[in-house]
Design an enzyme around this catalytic site. Sequence first.
Site, PDB file in Angstrom:
ATOM      1  N   CYS A 384     -53.678  -3.884  64.098  1.00  0.00           N
ATOM      2  CA  CYS A 384     -53.823  -2.502  64.387  1.00  0.00           C
ATOM      3  C   CYS A 384     -53.643  -1.669  63.121  1.00  0.00           C
ATOM      4  O   CYS A 384     -54.629  -1.592  62.480  1.00  0.00           O
ATOM      5  CB  CYS A 384     -52.688  -2.068  65.441  1.00  0.00           C
ATOM      6  SG  CYS A 384     -53.284  -0.478  66.486  1.00  0.00           S
ATOM      7  N   HIS A 510     -53.955  -5.659  69.865  1.00  0.00           N
ATOM      8  CA  HIS A 510     -52.490  -6.421  69.850  1.00  0.00           C
ATOM      9  C   HIS A 510     -52.527  -7.787  70.324  1.00  0.00           C
ATOM     10  O   HIS A 510     -52.128  -8.086  71.611  1.00  0.00           O
ATOM     11  CB  HIS A 510     -51.436  -5.640  70.510  1.00  0.00           C
ATOM     12  CG  HIS A 510     -51.234  -4.330  69.645  1.00  0.00           C
ATOM     13  ND1 HIS A 510     -50.123  -4.021  68.931  1.00  0.00           N
ATOM     14  CD2 HIS A 510     -51.745  -2.932  69.706  1.00  0.00           C
ATOM     15  CE1 HIS A 510     -50.259  -2.726  68.223  1.00  0.00           C
ATOM     16  NE2 HIS A 510     -51.218  -2.181  68.805  1.00  0.00           N
ATOM     17  N   GLU A 512     -50.439 -10.141  69.624  1.00  0.00           N
ATOM     18  CA  GLU A 512     -49.171 -10.544  70.005  1.00  0.00           C
ATOM     19  C   GLU A 512     -48.687 -10.488  71.528  1.00  0.00           C
ATOM     20  O   GLU A 512     -48.015 -11.213  72.016  1.00  0.00           O
ATOM     21  CB  GLU A 512     -48.125  -9.871  69.124  1.00  0.00           C
ATOM     22  CG  GLU A 512     -47.888  -8.311  69.376  1.00  0.00           C
ATOM     23  CD  GLU A 512     -48.974  -7.431  68.800  1.00  0.00           C
ATOM     24  OE1 GLU A 512     -50.156  -7.992  68.319  1.00  0.00           O
ATOM     25  OE2 GLU A 512     -48.560  -6.290  68.488  1.00  0.00           O
TER      26      GLU A 512
HETATM   27  N1  GLN Z   1     -51.641   4.442  64.044  1.00  0.00           N
HETATM   28  C1  GLN Z   1     -52.746   3.871  64.365  1.00  0.00           C
HETATM   29  C2  GLN Z   1     -53.692   4.598  65.364  1.00  0.00           C
HETATM   30  O1  GLN Z   1     -53.222   5.226  66.131  1.00  0.00           O
HETATM   31  C3  GLN Z   1     -52.542   2.334  64.836  1.00  0.00           C
HETATM   32  C4  GLN Z   1     -51.767   2.384  66.012  1.00  0.00           C
HETATM   33  C5  GLN Z   1     -50.928   0.751  66.065  1.00  0.00           C
HETATM   34  O2  GLN Z   1     -50.682   0.106  65.088  1.00  0.00           O
HETATM   35  N2  GLN Z   1     -50.690   0.541  67.298  1.00  0.00           N
HETATM   36  O3  GLN Z   1     -54.848   4.144  65.511  1.00  0.00           O
END
Ligand code: GLN
Length: 537
Positions: A384, A510, A512
């Site tokens: 992310c 994600h 994970e």
């Molecule tokens: N802050 C970033 C976004 O909103 C990444 C979010 C995250 O790592 N879950 O796109």
Amino acid sequence: MKNTKYVFVTGGVTSSLGKGIIAASLAKLLQERGYSVTIQKLDPYINIDPGTLNPYEHGECYVTDDGAETDLDLGHYERFLNIPTSQANNVTTGKIYQSVINKERKGAFLGKTVQVIPHITDEIKHRIQLLGKTGEFDIVITEIGGTVGDIESLPYVEAVRQMQWELGQENAIVIHLTLVPYLAAAGELKTKPTQHSVKMLMQSGISPNILVCRTERHINDTIKRKLALFCNVQQQDVIQSIDAETIYDVPNLMFNEGLDRVVLEKLELCSEKQPKLIAWNQFIQKYKNPTSTIEIGLIGKYVELHDSYKSITEAFIHAGATNETKVKVRWIHSEELTPENAAKRLEGLNGILVAPGFGERGIEGKIKSVQYARENNIPFFGICLGMQMAVIEYSRTILGLKNANSTEMNENTPHPVINLMEAQKSVTEKGGTMRLGAWDCEISNNSNVFEAYTSKLISERHRHRYEFNNAYLKQLEAAGMKATGINPKTGLVEIIEIPSHPWFVGVQYHPEYKSTVLNPHPLFVNFIKAALEQSKK
Ligand code: GLN
């Protein structure tokens, strides 16, 4: 349609006794005996969900396929049971009150005074039974967050009391998880805190059916008898839960103590089938007998609280076991990484994972660690925000786009290589408004990700507002960074790789969240494999 039975897990004496792990372990044993089981968490706080909580407050925010932002215990439920949870598996006081108040405004209670009892308790019971009413589950285990005696848990405890009264004790039982501390000075295990917390439950009209006693030392029969006598249960209903080497040992420990057996007895279910835990124990065997060790740097800004990255560290455990490797984690605070100290702090790592996150704090350290991994051929996994940092680093260093950034960090950057998603531009509220839950992604052949998934179409869970800016795709690809995963409907770049690097993968989603004991996530498995190869060089 199944006649669903309910098991409630309450906690006494102190928090952090591991109700989630006990609930998940019991569920695992029941599942192995052939029952279909799900677990639900009731959280007494007033936030609608933990999505707006700082990870320092409550650890990781876990995300389900259907886009619920939930408590991290749901991660344990999925990792143990290997079945997905959903919106219905996590209920908060905020959600309960929100629906009751919405109904009140619509006139649903016209003429009535809306009260905690019956309106709030009815809504709680309704939410508990939602899972049961799907007809999918033989047993629903509901974990009540917090500790008995907390002001905020009272309506939940009352709802449980009512459900037991309505459904009968053979259809709804209460397991009370409590602490039996060892006092070194006295050389004794103490039962008094448990007696008090059970008394507290009894004052609310609940007499627990089973006690699970967390302890550092073996609880002998004399103590069990004493606990049983004063807490109004049978001696066989006092279950010892001694400290374990790993949470994954707990199902076996609970089986040895007979927790699943007494639960079934109380629920008047007779199961001929014994839990075998074959695949589970194969995993434990590999996990406990690694043939090598590697070290992964986890770069994040919430590293003081390891729970902030719970699913990532558990995914390392699953993937490590698959590779028969012990994965040591070097926790690195991104704010402490500077261009001067980065090489020293990152030296000797076999892999670098740049973690998810929000906001500006610590991002230069993350960018620095991407650069280090890229230039030193160290396997890199960006998740992310970690993927976004990889794009920024490549744009700055390789494309020479000075001050390239995400508009999250600098709205006026001359090179917004990561940009707010179009659909997010009109969003004003913070709660539950990110791009959440499962979305499809189409994968290119000849990529590290295809090698891992061995499939062209995947679905993964998301939680973000910003995205790869496709205006820079051509330039980046020409310079050697490839988009190897794309959302087929929107064209959103989900995965980037650098094919000339041994293993460099950034994902907008994600992975994970979907790693479980029985299905370690393929990207984690291959990341650890690449790190293992790196360690042999
Ligand atoms: N802050 C970033 C976004 O909103 C990444 C979010 C995250 O790592 N879950 O796109």
